[in-house]
Design a protein around this motif. Structure first.
Motif, PDB file in Angstrom:
ATOM      1  N   UNK A 120       0.831  -1.204   0.000  1.00  0.00           N
ATOM      2  CA  UNK A 120       0.000   0.000   0.000  1.00  0.00           C
ATOM      3  C   UNK A 120       0.870   1.259   0.000  1.00  0.00           C
ATOM      4  N   UNK A 121       1.941   1.252   0.743  1.00  0.00           N
ATOM      5  CA  UNK A 121       2.826   2.414   0.778  1.00  0.00           C
ATOM      6  C   UNK A 121       3.566   2.581  -0.538  1.00  0.00           C
ATOM      7  N   UNK A 122       4.041   1.471  -1.098  1.00  0.00           N
ATOM      8  CA  UNK A 122       4.785   1.544  -2.356  1.00  0.00           C
ATOM      9  C   UNK A 122       3.931   2.090  -3.491  1.00  0.00           C
ATOM     10  N   UNK A 123       2.620   1.840  -3.393  1.00  0.00           N
ATOM     11  CA  UNK A 123       1.725   2.331  -4.448  1.00  0.00           C
ATOM     12  C   UNK A 123       1.673   3.853  -4.485  1.00  0.00           C
ATOM     13  N   UNK A 124       2.038   4.498  -3.361  1.00  0.00           N
ATOM     14  CA  UNK A 124       2.006   5.950  -3.289  1.00  0.00           C
ATOM     15  C   UNK A 124       3.361   6.587  -3.625  1.00  0.00           C
ATOM     16  N   UNK A 125       4.370   5.790  -3.902  1.00  0.00           N
ATOM     17  CA  UNK A 125       5.726   6.290  -4.141  1.00  0.00           C
ATOM     18  C   UNK A 125       5.985   6.359  -5.642  1.00  0.00           C
ATOM     19  N   UNK A 126       6.531   7.465  -6.148  1.00  0.00           N
ATOM     20  CA  UNK A 126       6.875   7.536  -7.576  1.00  0.00           C
ATOM     21  C   UNK A 126       7.772   6.367  -7.983  1.00  0.00           C
ATOM     22  N   UNK A 127       7.593   5.886  -9.187  1.00  0.00           N
ATOM     23  CA  UNK A 127       8.267   4.666  -9.630  1.00  0.00           C
ATOM     24  C   UNK A 127       9.785   4.771  -9.545  1.00  0.00           C
ATOM     25  N   UNK A 128      10.370   5.963  -9.835  1.00  0.00           N
ATOM     26  CA  UNK A 128      11.824   6.073  -9.831  1.00  0.00           C
ATOM     27  C   UNK A 128      12.421   5.947  -8.421  1.00  0.00           C
ATOM     28  N   UNK A 129      11.589   6.113  -7.393  1.00  0.00           N
ATOM     29  CA  UNK A 129      12.072   6.004  -6.009  1.00  0.00           C
ATOM     30  C   UNK A 129      11.614   4.715  -5.331  1.00  0.00           C
ATOM     31  N   UNK A 130      10.884   3.897  -6.063  1.00  0.00           N
ATOM     32  CA  UNK A 130      10.221   2.758  -5.432  1.00  0.00           C
ATOM     33  C   UNK A 130      11.218   1.718  -4.903  1.00  0.00           C
ATOM     34  N   UNK A 131      12.235   1.393  -5.706  1.00  0.00           N
ATOM     35  CA  UNK A 131      13.191   0.369  -5.262  1.00  0.00           C
ATOM     36  C   UNK A 131      13.936   0.810  -4.004  1.00  0.00           C
ATOM     37  N   UNK A 132      14.347   2.087  -3.974  1.00  0.00           N
ATOM     38  CA  UNK A 132      15.050   2.591  -2.790  1.00  0.00           C
ATOM     39  C   UNK A 132      14.141   2.564  -1.575  1.00  0.00           C
TER      40      UNK A 132
END
Length: 494
Positions: free
Chosen positions: A366-378
């Motif tokens: 749920x949290x990752x869904x709110x994070x821009x894709x370029x920052x998701x892995x970090x």
């Protein structure tokens, strides 16, 4: 005595011939010297070729391309076969170009010497047993060949008394396939008659004999010596130096010769342990020993220690390191003590995840869904379902005897909070401005004590003895006093 092991705190010298195993016919005379503080040095009258020469250039001249080192040098000196390991030339002087031709000379630094055998290297399985003497080992085993009494009829000393000697049966136990045996070696009575007095003396030496199921190498033997050394360091709560290490060669012959069994072929090891034992130094005061074989039988402690040492070695190494290294910098001690607690908690495998696995995954997604894709892995790598350092400290404090923990510190929560804050401030900000020096010392000492009590708990030390340690050991008693002063929440202090 000629057959006594070579003490690591005594100098030695061996004059003989030395050669490389690949060229046994090219022998060079020289002297091997051992000094406790400087180690081993071989002084040769002559040289081994230590230059690495590249192929000749277009002019036909070979170029010096580096320096050789030798893993093994063999020698024959003072009626002994000798093996030198990890040898590095430190100085070579050749007489080329002199008006008068003289002998070449070479000095070689040596890491380890085996006195009594020619071995191919430190990993060769050339030995059947190891014997190691460590400082205060005799106090720890709580046994002796000596017994004494003082005559005092009606409660008054009458000047009579005596010392009797009775051989002690070896204590032996098999742990993980290896036999560990406590052995005593004592001398016969000796009377030293002086002009003004006569001194009668005997000597009792207690040591550990280690016999693996299969032939083992020098590297294995050094590991066994460290195992015993670390045990005594833990038990005495101080650095424990190795006094001597002796191996038994597999080349011994057990077959009778002329009606007699062949004597053991002993090999003395000269090396630099983590701490050098002083064989004539005064023993530690028994009040400063955490436990002996009187409180925890040898047959129980060794199998438990072998398991704990292997499983918890990183944590015990860090805590024992505080005993061996000078405690000069509180910041280093803080990182070591708190780090040891964290490593110990991981080694005990008592982690409790803060969230059930399924719940954590749903929260993370749920949290990752709110994070821009370029920052998701970090961001994903930063989300871990692991206990915090504060959680780990609380868990460690809950394992030993709780009455002992209460005697050690009045407020576990305050200690866990302040230790976590100090470690994080130092690691992330490079300073601990929120802590006074006295509070930092209290944090380090209490954390160290909690780690030690956990290890002792793993070894099966009785709860009553854990309490006695906190109440009676001078260092832990001082730690408790600091905790009661500096690690108490304001509401508890009031």
């Amino acid at each position: 005595m000629v057959n006594d092991p070579l003490n690591l705190d005594e100098s030695g010298e061996w004059v003989g011939e030395w050669w490389l195993p690949s060229a046994p016919a090219d022998q060079v005379p020289g002297v091997l010297r051992y000094e406790p503080e400087r180690g081993l040095e071989l002084s040769l009258i002559g040289t081994f070729e230590d230059r690495v020469m590249s192929s000749p250039s277009s002019s036909g001249v070979a170029v010096h391309g580096g320096q050789r080192t030798w893993e093994v040098i063999h020698g024959a000196a003072e009626r002994f076969e000798i093996t030198l390991l990890d040898c590095v030339p430190t100085h070579s002087r050749r007489s080329i170009g002199g008006r008068v031709k003289g002998p070449d000379k070479q000095t070689v630094a040596v890491m380890t010497a085996l006195i009594g055998v020619h071995a191919r290297g430190e990993d060769e399985p050339a030995f059947s047993a190891a014997e190691v003497s460590v400082e205060d080992f005799g106090l720890w085993v709580a046994s002796s060949v000596f017994d004494g009494f003082v005559g005092a009829p009606d409660g008054k000393l009458d000047g009579s008394g005596g010392i009797s000697v009775k051989p002690v049966e070896p204590q032996s136990v098999v742990a993980e396939g290896t036999e560990f045996r406590v052995t005593h070696r004592h001398t016969l009575p000796f009377f030293d008659r002086r002009k003004g007095e006569t001194v009668g003396r005997m000597r009792d030496t207690a040591f550990m004999r280690v016999v693996p199921p299969e032939p083992f190498s020098l590297s294995d033997a050094l590991g066994s010596a460290s195992l015993v050394q670390d045990l005594i360091a833990l038990a005495t709560h101080r650095a424990a130096g190795v006094i001597w290490l002796r191996l038994e060669s597999v080349r011994n012959s057990a077959a009778p010769q002329n009606g007699c069994l062949a004597s053991r072929r002993n090999v003395d090891v000269l090396y630099s342990p983590s701490a050098l034992g002083k064989h004539d130094a005064k023993a530690v005061d028994h009040h400063r020993v955490l436990f002996t074989c009187a409180s925890l039988p040898f047959e129980e402690i060794m199998p438990r220690w072998c398991k704990a040492h292997r499983r918890l070695q990183a944590a015990t190494n860090m805590i024992l390191g505080l005993r061996y290294a000078p405690a000069r910098y509180i910041e280093n001690n803080l990182l070591t003590a708190v780090g040891a607690a964290e490593v110990l908690h991981r080694g005990l495998r008592i982690d409790e995840r803060p969230f059930p696995a399924g719940t954590f995954k749903a929260m993370r997604d749920a949290m990752l869904a709110q994070v821009p894709e370029e920052f998701r892995d970090t961001f994903k790598r930063s989300l871990r379902n692991d206990p915090t350092l504060r959680d780990r400290l609380h868990a460690l404090a809950a394992r030993p005897d709780q009455e002992a923990i209460t005697l050690l510190m009045p407020d576990v929560g305050r200690w866990a909070n302040r230790a976590t804050r100090a470690r994080n401030d130092l690691a992330h900000e490079g300073r601990t401005s929120d802590h006074s020096m006295d509070e930092l010392i209290a944090v380090v000492d209490v954390t160290t004590a909690v780690v030690i009590l956990n290890v002792l708990h793993e070894l099966g030390l009785p709860a009553e003895r854990q309490r006695e340690i906190v109440q009676e050991h001078p260092q832990l008693r001082a730690t408790s006093q600091r905790a009661h002063r500096w690690l108490v929440s304001p509401e508890i202090g009031d």
